[in-house]
Scaffold this active site. Structure first.
Site, PDB file in Angstrom:
ATOM      1  CB  CYS A   2       6.810 -12.252 -18.828  1.00 49.87           C
ATOM      2  SG  CYS A   2       5.509 -12.708 -17.710  1.00 49.87           S
ATOM      3  NE  ARG A  27      13.482 -11.610 -17.998  1.00 46.22           N
ATOM      4  CZ  ARG A  27      13.504 -10.285 -17.869  1.00 46.22           C
ATOM      5  NH1 ARG A  27      14.648  -9.652 -18.029  1.00 46.22           N
ATOM      6  NH2 ARG A  27      12.429  -9.608 -17.587  1.00 46.22           N
ATOM      7  CD1 TRP A  74       8.024 -16.895 -12.860  1.00 47.41           C
ATOM      8  CD2 TRP A  74       7.045 -15.044 -12.111  1.00 47.41           C
ATOM      9  NE1 TRP A  74       8.137 -16.891 -11.501  1.00 47.41           N
ATOM     10  CE2 TRP A  74       7.537 -15.779 -11.011  1.00 47.41           C
ATOM     11  CE3 TRP A  74       6.383 -13.851 -11.871  1.00 47.41           C
ATOM     12  CZ2 TRP A  74       7.416 -15.350  -9.696  1.00 47.41           C
ATOM     13  CZ3 TRP A  74       6.249 -13.426 -10.558  1.00 47.41           C
ATOM     14  CH2 TRP A  74       6.762 -14.166  -9.495  1.00 47.41           C
ATOM     15  CG  ASN A 100       7.281  -8.870 -19.822  1.00 44.85           C
ATOM     16  OD1 ASN A 100       6.826 -10.005 -19.886  1.00 44.85           O
ATOM     17  ND2 ASN A 100       8.555  -8.593 -19.920  1.00 44.85           N
ATOM     18  N   GLY A 101       3.971  -7.479 -17.391  1.00 46.05           N
ATOM     19  CA  GLY A 101       3.381  -6.500 -16.475  1.00 46.05           C
ATOM     20  C   GLY A 101       2.006  -6.957 -16.022  1.00 46.05           C
ATOM     21  CD  GLU A 481      22.518 -11.070   0.388  1.00 45.19           C
ATOM     22  OE1 GLU A 481      21.368 -10.594   0.494  1.00 45.19           O
ATOM     23  OE2 GLU A 481      22.874 -11.767  -0.584  1.00 45.19           O
ATOM     24  CE  LYS A 485      21.952 -14.196  -1.920  1.00 46.35           C
ATOM     25  NZ  LYS A 485      21.384 -13.226  -2.576  1.00 46.35           N
ATOM     26  CD  GLU A 488      17.895 -15.591  -3.377  1.00 44.59           C
ATOM     27  OE1 GLU A 488      18.794 -14.802  -3.116  1.00 44.59           O
ATOM     28  OE2 GLU A 488      17.006 -15.345  -4.207  1.00 44.59           O
ATOM     29  CG  HIS A 504      16.281  -8.812  23.427  1.00 44.09           C
ATOM     30  ND1 HIS A 504      15.901  -8.217  24.596  1.00 44.09           N
ATOM     31  CD2 HIS A 504      17.562  -8.429  23.216  1.00 44.09           C
ATOM     32  CE1 HIS A 504      16.895  -7.497  25.081  1.00 44.09           C
ATOM     33  NE2 HIS A 504      17.917  -7.605  24.260  1.00 44.09           N
ATOM     34  CE  LYS A 603      19.662 -11.556 -11.346  1.00 43.13           C
ATOM     35  NZ  LYS A 603      20.323 -11.781 -10.031  1.00 43.13           N
TER      36      LYS A 603
HETATM   37  C1  AGP Z   1      18.384 -11.733  -4.169  1.00 41.55           C
HETATM   38  O1  AGP Z   1      19.220 -12.860  -4.267  1.00 41.55           O
HETATM   39  C2  AGP Z   1      17.079 -11.938  -4.893  1.00 41.55           C
HETATM   40  N1  AGP Z   1      17.242 -12.400  -6.210  1.00 41.55           N
HETATM   41  C3  AGP Z   1      16.167 -10.738  -4.790  1.00 41.55           C
HETATM   42  O2  AGP Z   1      15.957 -10.512  -3.418  1.00 41.55           O
HETATM   43  C4  AGP Z   1      16.694  -9.424  -5.425  1.00 41.55           C
HETATM   44  O3  AGP Z   1      17.800  -8.942  -4.706  1.00 41.55           O
HETATM   45  C5  AGP Z   1      15.561  -8.392  -5.357  1.00 41.55           C
HETATM   46  O4  AGP Z   1      14.478  -8.874  -6.122  1.00 41.55           O
HETATM   47  C6  AGP Z   1      15.971  -7.011  -5.863  1.00 41.55           C
HETATM   48  O5  AGP Z   1      16.331  -7.085  -7.209  1.00 41.55           O
HETATM   49  P1  AGP Z   1      17.086  -5.822  -7.878  1.00 41.55           P
HETATM   50  O6  AGP Z   1      18.379  -5.668  -7.165  1.00 41.55           O
HETATM   51  O7  AGP Z   1      17.244  -6.189  -9.307  1.00 41.55           O
HETATM   52  O8  AGP Z   1      16.193  -4.621  -7.683  1.00 41.55           O
END
Ligand code: AGP
Length: 608
Positions: A2, A27, A74, A100-101, A481, A485, A488, A504, A603
């Site tokens: 949020c 975000r 959010w 927020n939270g 990684e 990518k 997501e 395996h 984000k």
């Molecule tokens: C990665 O592309 C994602 N957006 C997500 O996994 C992100 O890396 C993760 O939420 C950690 O965020 P941070 O680095 O801000 O702690």
């Protein structure tokens, strides 16, 4: 997560708050709302959907509103709807709250308030806050006392902004585990959950700490810390990035822009730190703990998502270059582990946003252990940055796309320098790596210059439903990684695996409809990776390979090859990541997805 924006001062608040909410759109959210207070009273507007819809719905005011708060939601409790959108209010509509939270004890509070006759109109946890304040304001001598009493009842995480017709010249803000920053103006003040929302108005900010309650008028900011029960003076800091950096420029998407910032990101992360000419690494952020670092015999890295995979690269780096044992944990798991810690163990938190709730919780867990807490963070002044004893900023500038790209590049670049710093020059790779870091921005540009080639390859694979990423050694975390990518932003099921694990299990999945992305850059293990590719090809599995330029054999094995400039194994993840980021970006684009704001994701994950 949020977004919160607030304003109090000499100008109209609604346009400032709406622009701020717009700046936070990246975000991710599903509804938005705004409340303004002027001489005639309060005006509350809510919308499901984008901020543009809220802006269109806000009625022009006959009297200027100098006080306003807004929110983009959010959903964590309750579906996206008008009723669940913030601001939330008491029944008398005199108190307005954005939050927020997560209020973890909201059910108990709601039951208590309903038993007292309070009526609830939403499914949210947030709505307990205005009713609580209302309850106490009828029993305590001042609004501030009522607000303090209400906050004392809350358990969980909050960043809240409160305005009330009872005090129409004051903006209240309080935080516990969720970020809030106050922007300082001349005869006006701003409030935001992210500096990006207010940086066009001011770069002078002060960051609230946990348990801070700020009382903000047009001319004065007073902060009281509820836990220490005393007034607090926060230093005004200068934001270290400006508006145009956060803007799109002539790129189609923030993700593409941030991928193309890789050369600049490497330069920023090494500037003044990796000094090849003097054969030294200078990390100012660690100077205050140099003495303690000498006794560190174990490092525990905690992070989430992409930052976790950068941490896995860090494990190989620090163990190989500095000879210090490292273990890497997902922050969400670390919180519940019974991990033995000694005073010679250091915790290293890695986070782009510096606000990831799980990583914050991991830092909180070791608060009483007396261990050294280090950070690798991009967002200056963020919660994680301020919770650690020392750390190294990424200096990558704002990363707006949900998919983390340049942050990974910066994190690995910083980890290489930390590993070299910890080696005290005792590794034979010290000088070669400093030189390679100098050459790396140009090599990163060479990878970026292949964008069109990678785009063509991506187009061939955009309709597959599954993808396997495999790599060995430094390329193993890269495979993980790369899979993240792709999944997501394209929503294709993708998983990363150590190439040596193929027999395996994963090999069972391989057939003509299940492509693999093989990281086959030059290394002493390259022949073994060739064997893995052969295993895949024998099952008719399509293969996209990443290889080192000059490799004459790979084209006989793989259907498509992306060639990268020669580099050291320790810096290889940086170049490999850029190629995989482009691959994922172009597949997502070809699939017609919103690459900057993938579905279901945000984000910064500021809730656990
Ligand atoms: C990665 O592309 C994602 N957006 C997500 O996994 C992100 O890396 C993760 O939420 C950690 O965020 P941070 O680095 O801000 O702690």
């Amino acid at each position: 997560m949020c977004g919160i924006v607030g304003y109090i001062g000499k100008r109209a608040g609604a346009p400032i708050v709406l622009d701020g909410l717009q700046a936070l759109e990246y975000r991710g959210y599903d509804s938005a709302g705004l409340v303004t207070i002027n001489a005639t009273g309060a005006t509350l507007t809510k919308q499901v959907g984008r901020v543009a819809g809220l802006t269109a719905a806000v009625e022009p005011q006959a009297q200027p509103d100098h006080l306003a708060i807004g929110h983009t939601r959010w959903a964590t409790h309750g579906v996206p709807s008008m009723f669940n959108a913030h601001p939330h209010t008491n029944t008398a509509k005199t108190i307005f709250v954005v939050h927020n939270g997560i209020i973890e004890n909201y059910v108990q509070l709601r039951d208590r308030l309903q038993a007292l006759g309070y009526q609830f109109v939403s499914e949210t946890d947030t709505e307990v806050i205005p009713h609580l304040i209302d309850y106490y304001s009828q029993r305590l001598p001042s609004f501030t006392a009522a607000l303090k009493a209400a906050l004392a009842d809350l358990r969980g995480a909050y960043a809240i902004a409160v305005i009330t017709t009872i005090r129409p010249t004051t903006l209240y803000a309080a935080r516990l585990s969720s970020p809030l920053v106050i922007g300082v103006g001349d005869g006006e003040h701003y409030l935001a959950s992210d500096p990006a929302a207010i940086m066009e108005h001011t770069k002078q900010v002060l960051y609230l700490d946990d348990y801070d309650l700020a009382t903000i008028t047009a001319d004065k900011i007073s902060v009281h810390n509820l836990k220490r029960d005393k007034p607090i003076e926060h230093t005004v800091e200068l934001l270290d990035f400006d508006n145009e950096q956060a803007q799109l420029g002539d790129y189609a998407h923030f993700m593409l822009k941030e991928i193309h910032e890789a050369p600049a990101t490497i330069r920023s992360a090494t500037l003044g730190r990796s000094l090849a000419a003097k054969n030294i690494v200078k990390l100012g952020g660690l100077e205050s703990v140099v003495a303690q670092l000498k006794y560190i015999d174990r490092i525990v890295i905690v992070a989430c998502g992409t930052s976790y995979y950068a941490g896995l690269v860090g494990e190989y780096l620090i163990e190989e270059l500095a000879g210090i044992p490292v273990e890497v944990h997902l922050a969400s798991e670390f919180k519940y582990r019974h991990e033995p810690f000694s005073r010679s163990t250091a915790l290293l938190a890695i986070s782009q946003s510096g606000e990831t709730a799980d990583t914050i919780a991991a830092l909180k867990k070791v608060e009483d252990y007396g261990v050294l807490r280090l950070g690798i963070v991009n967002a200056v002044g963020s919660t994680i940055a301020r919770m650690t004893d020392a750390g190294v900023y990424c200096h990558a500038g704002p990363e707006q796309a949900v998919a983390s790209t340049k942050a990974f590049i910066a994190q690995v670049t910083v980890l290489i320098q930390i590993a070299l710093h910890l080696s005290n020059g005792r590794t034979k790779l010290f000088k070669p790596l400093l030189k390679e870091l100098d050459d790396l921005p140009a090599k990163a540009q060479i990878v970026l210059d292949q964008a069109e080639t990678i785009k063509k390859i991506a187009a061939k694979y955009k309709d597959y439903r599954d993808f396997l990423f495999i790599g060995r050694q430094y390329n193993f975390p890269c495979a993980l990684e790369g899979a993240l990518k792709l999944k997501e932003v394209s929503y294709i099921h993708a998983e990363g695996y150590a190439a040596g694990e193929m027999k395996h299990g994963p090999l069972a999945m391989i057939d003509k409809d299940f492509p693999s992305f093989a990281l086959a850059t030059n290394s002493f293990l390259l022949d073994k990776t060739y064997s893995n590719i052969e295993e895949i090809r024998a099952r008719k599995g399509p293969v996209v390979a990443i290889a080192t330029v000059g490799n004459k054999h790979i084209a006989d094995l793989a259907d498509d090859v992306i060639y990268l400039p020669e580099t050291l194994e320790q810096t290889q993840p940086i170049l490999t990541a850029i190629a995989m980021q482009l691959f994922s970006y172009y597949i997502a684009l070809a699939r017609g997805h919103n690459v900057d704001r993938p579905r279901n994701l945000a984000k910064s994950v500021t809730v656990e």
